[in-house]
Motif scaffolding. Structure first.
Motif, mmCIF file in Angstrom:
data_model
loop_
_atom_site.group_PDB
_atom_site.id
_atom_site.type_symbol
_atom_site.label_atom_id
_atom_site.label_comp_id
_atom_site.label_asym_id
_atom_site.label_seq_id
_atom_site.Cartn_x
_atom_site.Cartn_y
_atom_site.Cartn_z
ATOM 1 N N SER A 204 43.104 -32.645 42.504
ATOM 2 C CA SER A 204 42.311 -33.867 42.514
ATOM 3 C C SER A 204 42.374 -34.659 43.791
ATOM 4 N N ASP A 205 43.446 -34.565 44.553
ATOM 5 C CA ASP A 205 43.439 -35.327 45.803
ATOM 6 C C ASP A 205 43.733 -34.427 46.991
ATOM 7 N N GLN A 206 43.354 -33.210 46.863
ATOM 8 C CA GLN A 206 43.531 -32.334 48.012
ATOM 9 C C GLN A 206 42.479 -32.664 49.060
ATOM 10 N N VAL B 265 47.256 -34.193 31.806
ATOM 11 C CA VAL B 265 47.907 -34.037 33.101
ATOM 12 C C VAL B 265 46.880 -34.230 34.204
ATOM 13 N N LEU B 266 47.390 -34.476 35.394
ATOM 14 C CA LEU B 266 46.496 -34.655 36.536
ATOM 15 C C LEU B 266 45.902 -33.326 36.949
ATOM 16 N N SER B 267 44.756 -33.402 37.534
ATOM 17 C CA SER B 267 44.179 -32.197 38.087
ATOM 18 C C SER B 267 44.954 -31.800 39.338
ATOM 19 N N PRO B 268 45.377 -30.543 39.437
ATOM 20 C CA PRO B 268 46.188 -30.134 40.574
ATOM 21 C C PRO B 268 45.472 -30.307 41.901
ATOM 22 N N THR C 223 43.079 -34.435 51.735
ATOM 23 C CA THR C 223 43.201 -35.793 52.231
ATOM 24 C C THR C 223 44.241 -35.920 53.322
ATOM 25 N N GLY C 224 44.513 -34.899 53.996
ATOM 26 C CA GLY C 224 45.405 -35.025 55.133
ATOM 27 C C GLY C 224 46.634 -34.162 55.074
ATOM 28 N N GLY C 225 46.868 -33.461 53.969
ATOM 29 C CA GLY C 225 48.033 -32.592 53.929
ATOM 30 C C GLY C 225 47.814 -31.387 54.817
ATOM 31 N N ASN C 226 48.885 -30.696 55.105
ATOM 32 C CA ASN C 226 48.768 -29.547 55.989
ATOM 33 C C ASN C 226 48.472 -28.275 55.220
ATOM 34 N N GLY C 227 49.291 -28.043 54.194
ATOM 35 C CA GLY C 227 49.210 -26.753 53.541
ATOM 36 C C GLY C 227 47.989 -26.561 52.692
ATOM 37 N N VAL C 228 47.577 -27.574 51.967
ATOM 38 C CA VAL C 228 46.531 -27.370 50.971
ATOM 39 C C VAL C 228 45.136 -27.481 51.540
#
Lengths: 311, 369
Positions: free
Chosen positions: A9-11, A4-7, A13-18
């Motif tokens: 792995s792409d945090q 599975v993907l790492s939860p 990068t522009g999201g608000n919550g994470v």
């Protein structure tokens, strides 16, 4: 499932919550910069304070004093009894009825305009709505009197056809008549308010729901209407307060025969009924402010409930 | 996870907007479980083809078959196709889990079944911990993963991806690209992936369909498309090329002033005869550079690309050629000194030169002999 993907792995990068922890502090502007950006609003805020805040406070304060300047609740006592109570009831009935009809009709019209690919139709409806939404007072009253008044053109045509609406309980000079007249500016206002949020419904959402097997009805039930609910509620409040506070059209059409709060208030302020009753007028004004504030508060509450996904 | 791939066949697909053909007689067949990339520039018809396959675009001509069944007249909701869009198309009023469950809710699955399936899908894309977040609380990459999970949750027979990575930054893009491929292979689902990024297409595809002006230019494996482009458009769109002038010599050879005698594949370049004036398309990595005081060529620019170095060379004919060297090769060159060029592999493609005088061709031919 093997891997599975790492939860994470792409945090970041522009999201608000994470990415709040990492980006929140680095993106925060200096306090001075934020104030600089707000300077442009100062003239408006000053205007608001002088011509909305001060008069509103003055109205509320003087509603609690008598003609001699002594504190009293008698103004409010009088404002919620007799003809003044009737005026509040009539105003609320008129405003609710007018706002509900214009909300439904205006929403359907806005949906039709937005779903049409005819740009000319859209331009005509938008421009026309801009004009009609700002029309009211004596000219509007006259145009209705000339068309559906006792001796209006349409009334005469209907009478010639064997149906005189005035013989069947209709009167332009009633709450029902005013409700119809108010639609003239309320429906266009609803159209103008609703076009932007309807335009903001993305085609990809419709396509995505369609590819997932949903019908149009299911899309509107689970996606479209929940997304439009906050702006519809906002628009309803605007229409309600707009018709609640409308004075010139009602006065011109009924000459005060229907006891609406703005008309009663106008009579008291101008001293047409009894001199020295401005404090009672202030109490009525305070009552109007209270109703508008309650409506606004209700809107904020329902809007927060309806749009929890935005928080 | 069961394999759910079916073959997909597009026959004679055409779509016109007024007089402009967005799609023109497109024929394409994807085998079961294959990942086909539709590659081309903006406006080439790749998204129109994908939307036509999904049933979201009306067709003027042609048929769409999935697993041998004609679905041309079926509504999108009846095709059992999963689709991921370019812009994040998650429903903003629903959490990640509710988004994934949307298609299952439509299919009237019980809440327990929906919860189980959505958990499975969110785990597949690595977002089980973020199940209760709303889309605006997720990053772009996470939103696309949820969109992928949502598309896969309904167990589609075909998966369509419309430039799903184009709004993401390079690192996330590369990571998600690999994950999409892994999931696709794991599920064995027939997949169409639209992109304008040639690197993405080469990295992902079993086969690439290169499109231009609503037409299919070439359909083949990444290696075929890159090494044996069918047209000049394909050669230039998939990778970069140098264009040099030459004259056809004996079979399989062409004389180029800057590069000497260059070999070419006769299979894809038929119809040329000795003495024909041609343009020769050569990949930058097919040209080698050697330090040579008598070479007459000079290096006029270079850019370091990490895995390779692009070097611009001014030739004795006044033209500028681009060579792509390994960093090791580049480090062995004296960038201030003269160099000579040589071919490390065959030319890519020949293109007939028009308007050249026969006298020039004869002159060039005699020079070669």
């Amino acid at each position: 499932m093997s891997t599975v993907l790492s939860p994470t792995s792409d945090q970041g990068t522009g999201g608000n919550g994470v990415v709040v922890a990492s980006s929140g502090s680095s993106r925060r502007r200096p306090r001075r910069g934020r104030w600089h950006n707000s300077i442009g609003t100062v003239p408006f805020l000053v205007y608001l304070a002088l011509f909305l805040g001060v008069p509103a406070i003055s109205v509320i304060v003087t509603a609690f004093v008598n003609g001699s300047g002594h504190p009293t609740l008698s103004n409010f006592n009088e404002a919620v009894h007799g003809v003044y109570l009737q005026s509040f009831v009539a105003s609320l009935k008129l405003s609710f009825g007018a706002a509900i009809i214009s909300t439904v009709v205006g929403l359907l019209a806005a949906l039709a305009v937005c779903s049409s690919s005819n740009r000319i139709l859209r331009a005509i409806v938008t421009a026309g709505s801009g004009v009609f939404a700002n029309t009211g007072g004596v000219p509007l009253a006259f145009s209705f009197v000339a068309t559906v008044g006792n001796f209006g053109l349409i009334t005469k045509l209907l009478s010639d056809a064997g149906f005189n609406p005035y013989n069947h309980g209709f009167s332009l000079y009633s709450v029902l008549g005013l409700t119809i007249v108010y639609q003239y500016f309320l429906i266009p206002l609803m159209i103008l308010i609703m076009i932007p949020p309807i335009d903001a419904l993305r085609k990809e959402w419709v396509d995505a729901s369609s590819s997932l097997g949903a019908t149009r009805t299911q899309f509107w039930r689970w996606v479209g209407i929940p997304l439009l609910l906050p702006p519809i509620l906002a628009a309803f409040i605007v229409l309600f307060t707009d018709s609640f506070a409308a004075y010139a059209t009602a006065e011109a059409l009924t000459s005060g025969t229907i006891p609406l709060v703005p008309i009663q208030l106008g009579s008291l302020i101008s001293g047409n009924v009894l001199a020295g009753q401005t404090n009672l007028g202030d109490a009525l004004g305070a009552g109007m402010i209270f109703i508008v504030v309650v409506a606004g508060g209700l809107y904020i509450y329902v809007q927060r409930k309806a749009s929890r996904w935005l928080r | 996870m069961e394999r759910s791939g079916l073959s997909v066949e597009l026959v004679g697909l055409s779509r016109y907007y007024k007089d402009v053909a967005a799609l023109s007689s497109l024929d394409l067949k994807a085998e079961a479980g294959e990942l086909v990339v539709l590659l081309g520039p903006s406006g080439c018809g790749k998204t129109t083809a994908l939307r036509a396959l999904a049933g979201l675009e009306r067709l003027d001509e042609g048929t769409v078959s999935i697993g041998g069944r004609d679905v041309t007249g079926l509504a999108p909701s009846k095709r059992n196709i999963g689709m991921v869009f370019q812009s994040y198309s998650l429903f903003p009023n629903m959490t990640a889990r509710a988004n994934v469950e949307f298609g299952l809710r439509v299919r009237k699955m019980s809440s327990a079944q929906r919860a189980e399936r959505s958990s499975e899908m969110l785990e597949l894309v690595g977002l089980k911990a973020q199940a209760d977040r709303f889309p605006h609380q997720l990053s772009g990459g996470q939103q696309q993963r949820v969109a992928l999970a949502r598309a896969l949750a309904i167990k589609p027979e075909v998966l369509l991806l419309d430039e799903p990575l184009s709004a993401l930054d390079a690192k996330v893009r590369s990571l998600l690209r690999e994950e999409i491929r892994r999931i696709q292979l794991e599920l064995g689902i027939t997949t169409f992936f639209v992109t304008h990024d040639q690197e993405e297409a080469l990295a992902l595809a079993d086969r690439i369909a290169v499109m231009n002006g609503g037409r299919l230019e070439q359909f083949g494996s990444p290696l075929e498309v890159y090494s044996h482009p069918a047209t000049e458009f394909v050669a230039e769109f998939v990778g970069s090329v140098n264009r040099v002038q030459g004259v056809v010599g004996e079979t399989g050879k062409v004389l180029v002033d800057e590069l000497g005698v260059v070999e070419y594949h006769t299979a894809g370049n038929s119809g040329y005869s000795r003495g024909d004036a041609v343009e020769v398309l050569v990949r930058p990595e097919a040209i080698g550079l050697a330090q040579d005081p008598t070479g007459g060529c000079s290096i006029v620019g270079q850019s370091f690309l990490g895995a390779s170095v692009k070097v611009k060379v001014a030739t004795t004919r006044g033209s500028i050629l681009t060579c792509e060297l390994s960093p090791l090769e580049a480090s062995q060159l004296d960038f201030g000194g003269a160099v000579s060029l040589y071919m490390k592999g065959p030319a890519l493609l020949l293109s007939r030169r028009t308007g050249i005088s026969s006298a020039s061709a004869v002159e060039a031919q005699s020079a070669m002999s």
